[in-house]
Design an enzyme around this catalytic site. Structure first.
Site, PDB file in Angstrom:
ATOM      1  N   ASP A  30      72.895  40.545  27.598  1.00 45.45           N
ATOM      2  CA  ASP A  30      72.393  41.225  28.472  1.00 45.45           C
ATOM      3  C   ASP A  30      71.069  40.549  28.669  1.00 45.45           C
ATOM      4  O   ASP A  30      70.531  40.037  27.802  1.00 45.45           O
ATOM      5  CB  ASP A  30      72.438  42.616  28.008  1.00 45.45           C
ATOM      6  N   GLU A  32      66.760  41.210  29.946  1.00 43.93           N
ATOM      7  CA  GLU A  32      65.799  42.207  30.566  1.00 43.93           C
ATOM      8  C   GLU A  32      64.910  41.352  31.508  1.00 43.93           C
ATOM      9  O   GLU A  32      64.607  40.237  31.071  1.00 43.93           O
ATOM     10  CB  GLU A  32      65.025  43.015  29.557  1.00 43.93           C
ATOM     11  N   HIS A 174      68.334  49.834  27.524  1.00 44.27           N
ATOM     12  CA  HIS A 174      67.281  49.047  28.287  1.00 44.27           C
ATOM     13  C   HIS A 174      66.751  47.726  27.597  1.00 44.27           C
ATOM     14  O   HIS A 174      65.769  47.236  27.882  1.00 44.27           O
ATOM     15  CB  HIS A 174      66.466  49.437  29.372  1.00 44.27           C
ATOM     16  N   ASP A 179      71.970  46.943  24.627  1.00 42.47           N
ATOM     17  CA  ASP A 179      72.776  46.911  25.820  1.00 42.47           C
ATOM     18  C   ASP A 179      74.012  46.005  25.707  1.00 42.47           C
ATOM     19  O   ASP A 179      75.267  46.434  25.963  1.00 42.47           O
ATOM     20  CB  ASP A 179      71.887  46.571  27.034  1.00 42.47           C
TER      21      ASP A 179
END
Length: 574
Positions: A30, A32, A174, A179
């Site tokens: 994941d 960001e 998030h 995540d």
């Protein structure tokens, strides 16, 4: 009584079943980011979890300095602030470790929720910083959930909704690692749903969302008879024209994957409609297979290959051999004694490297002819700004100008400290003044220069050697190669029980004769030269014999690139 025919969509043999899910290594990832565009936004955090056999093996997580401002809306969503990433490493420092994490286990599958988002950012980062994308098989839990969960079971297929549906112990928030952990449990929940449906392999898991086309299924017989050996394969159409060239450690296994759900590249699926044959070329070693693939693609330019088709379309930065040398971007290397930087695949990168040199050395940028006869002209704006000594009107003597040209030559072929020191000082000054865009432009210019100088210095050091013989252990014995002037001239395997002296004598005697030539890549493409260099410098490789002196400047461009973070395109911290 005739037997019922098997459904053409059902895999009917053990060989076709692919890698069992219980033996598959998944890296669940994941990211960001500062926004949704992989072109304009940047990564701020990476989280990854390695899973095998339903168990977590290890984890990878780090904040990333994006080099640009984090929008307030993103901070509100993720909780990641500018101060949190200020001391974090930039993506170019993190990327090699992440790519190694993905490549650590052969056949690793990459898993992400809405995977095209995460892979898009990673591919963009790889392209910006000169790393090849490893192209692992990808499993998208978003698409998988849409295919597996019946209408009405969940109100949507967002990660948070699926995490609640499957009761994951970690709630998505998030933040990259949390995540990724939640996605692991969502993946397990979806796989449990698919088990009773007969989905037990990675290929079958991927086919749930994108099954193989009828054309792919109909062409599976092409893999029959292909040997299980390292080599190159060439797909051809009904007229025998080449369509695609590839390489593999196991030709039969690799060819078979083109006709399963594991192959989801759109252009390759389209190729399945016209492919009618495959020609295997068995190679003695993996190195030979890699080199033959490059040569065949460059020679035949098959339409379905994207990379390596046009090695001639490169650019070099050249310091001319005129009476008053100048820097020029050219398309080829000549036997003229001039130093060259590169090669660069794009004109923009070559121009950046040229600008880096011009910033450090006041060389002329005009195209005036000085010899013979000497023609005096009015000095240009650059001379008035002090960026050129104006040899055109006699202000600067030939001796003084030659000193600048010699310093530029040294930076290109030896120690680039003059270019590095100038740019790093300016980058720090601009960063302190919060002039981040200007600092980033200088960073990119320096990085382009160091990449080109490093490549040309490494390639030149190998190209001047009449012969290098090296060997490394392989599955069947010692994989041995003969390299002459940067070109692979012979390759064979020294098997157990064979007389080494006789083997080497025979290999050397039958190797291709290679004449010396000018520049960094006289007898091989840059891609082949770098591939051979990587093989020769691998810790597992042992050098048997070297003719000539294999040297590189002590303070080379490569050494500077390792010592300074600016060399890899690091953005100034904000």
């Amino acid at each position: 009584m005739s037997q019922p025919q098997a459904d053409e969509g059902i895999q009917t043999s053990i060989d076709e079943l692919g890698l069992p899910l219980s033996e598959t290594t998944f890296v669940v990832l994941d990211l960001e980011t500062t926004g949704t565009s992989a072109t304009d936004a940047r990564i701020t955090e990476i989280g990854a979890v390695r899973v095998r056999g339903g168990e977590t093996v290890d984890e990878f997580t780090t904040l990333v300095n994006p080099g640009i401002a984090i929008p307030a809306t993103v901070t509100l969503l993720t909780g990641i602030t500018q101060s949190m990433v200020a001391t974090a490493p930039p993506v170019e420092e993190v990327l090699p470790d992440l790519l190694e994490y993905l490549r650590r286990d052969p056949g690793t599958a990459l898993v992400a929720h809405n995977a095209s988002f995460d892979t898009g950012f990673l591919k963009a980062a790889c392209e910006r910083h000169g790393h090849p994308w490893p192209a692992p098989p990808v499993v998208d839990t978003l698409r998988l959930a849409r295919a597996v969960l019946g209408r009405g079971e969940t109100r949507n297929h967002k990660l948070g909704t699926l995490a609640a549906f499957f009761g994951t112990p970690v709630t998505p928030n998030h933040r990259a690692l949390d995540d990724a952990r939640a996605t692991v449990d969502v993946l397990h929940g979806l796989v449990e749903r698919l088990g009773p449906m007969g989905v037990h392999s990675l290929e079958e898991l991927r086919s749930v969302t994108k099954p193989p086309t009828k054309q792919q299924i109909a062409k599976r017989h092409l893999a029959e008879g292909v040997p299980e050996a390292p080599g190159v394969y060439v797909f051809t159409d009904a007229n025998g024209a080449d369509l695609y060239v590839g390489k593999s450690k196991n030709l039969r296994h690799r060819v078979r994957t083109y006709f399963t759900a594991a192959e989801n590249r759109q252009r390759i699926r389209e190729m399945a409609r016209v492919v009618e044959g495959v020609t295997p070329i068995v190679c003695a070693t993996e190195l030979e297979a890699s080199v033959r693939e490059l040569r065949l693609i460059a020679e035949r330019k098959p339409p379905y290959n994207r990379r390596s088709r046009h090695p001639e379309r490169v650019h070099w930065v050249k310091l001319t051999t005129e009476a008053f040398p100048r820097l020029s971007v050219v398309r080829s290397v000549k036997d003229d004694g001039a130093p060259y930087l590169g090669p660069y695949t794009g004109l923009k990168e070559a121009d950046r490297a040229r600008e880096a040199l011009l910033a450090a050395f006041p060389l002329r940028q005009c195209t005036h002819t000085f010899d013979p006869p000497r023609r005096t002209v009015e000095p240009c704006v650059l001379a008035q700004l002090g960026r050129c000594g104006a040899p055109c009107d006699g202000t600067e003597s030939r001796a003084d100008y030659t000193a600048h040209a010699d310093a530029a030559r040294e930076a290109m072929t030896g120690d680039p400290a003059a270019v590095v020191d100038l740019h790093t000082a300016r980058i720090r000054k601009m960063s302190a003044q919060l002039r981040y865009e200007e600092a980033a432009a200088l960073r990119d210019r320096l990085a382009a220069f160091l990449r080109g100088a490093g490549r040309s210095q490494r390639l030149t050091a190998l190209a001047v050697l009449p012969q290098v013989i090296a060997t490394r252990p392989g599955a069947l014995g010692w994989e041995t190669g003969v390299v002459r002037h940067g070109r692979l001239a012979a390759s064979a395997v020294l098997r157990p029980g064979t007389d080494p002296a006789a083997f080497l004598a025979s290999l050397e005697a039958t190797a291709e004769h290679v004449e010396p030539g000018p520049g960094p890549v006289p007898r091989a493409t840059a891609a082949e030269g770098e591939l051979v260099l990587d093989w020769l410098t691998d810790p597992a490789t042992r050098l048997v014999r070297i003719e000539g002196e294999w040297t590189c400047p002590l303070r080379s461009a490569e050494a500077h690139a390792e010592m300074t973070h600016w060399a890899h395109g690091r953005a100034p911290a904000q």
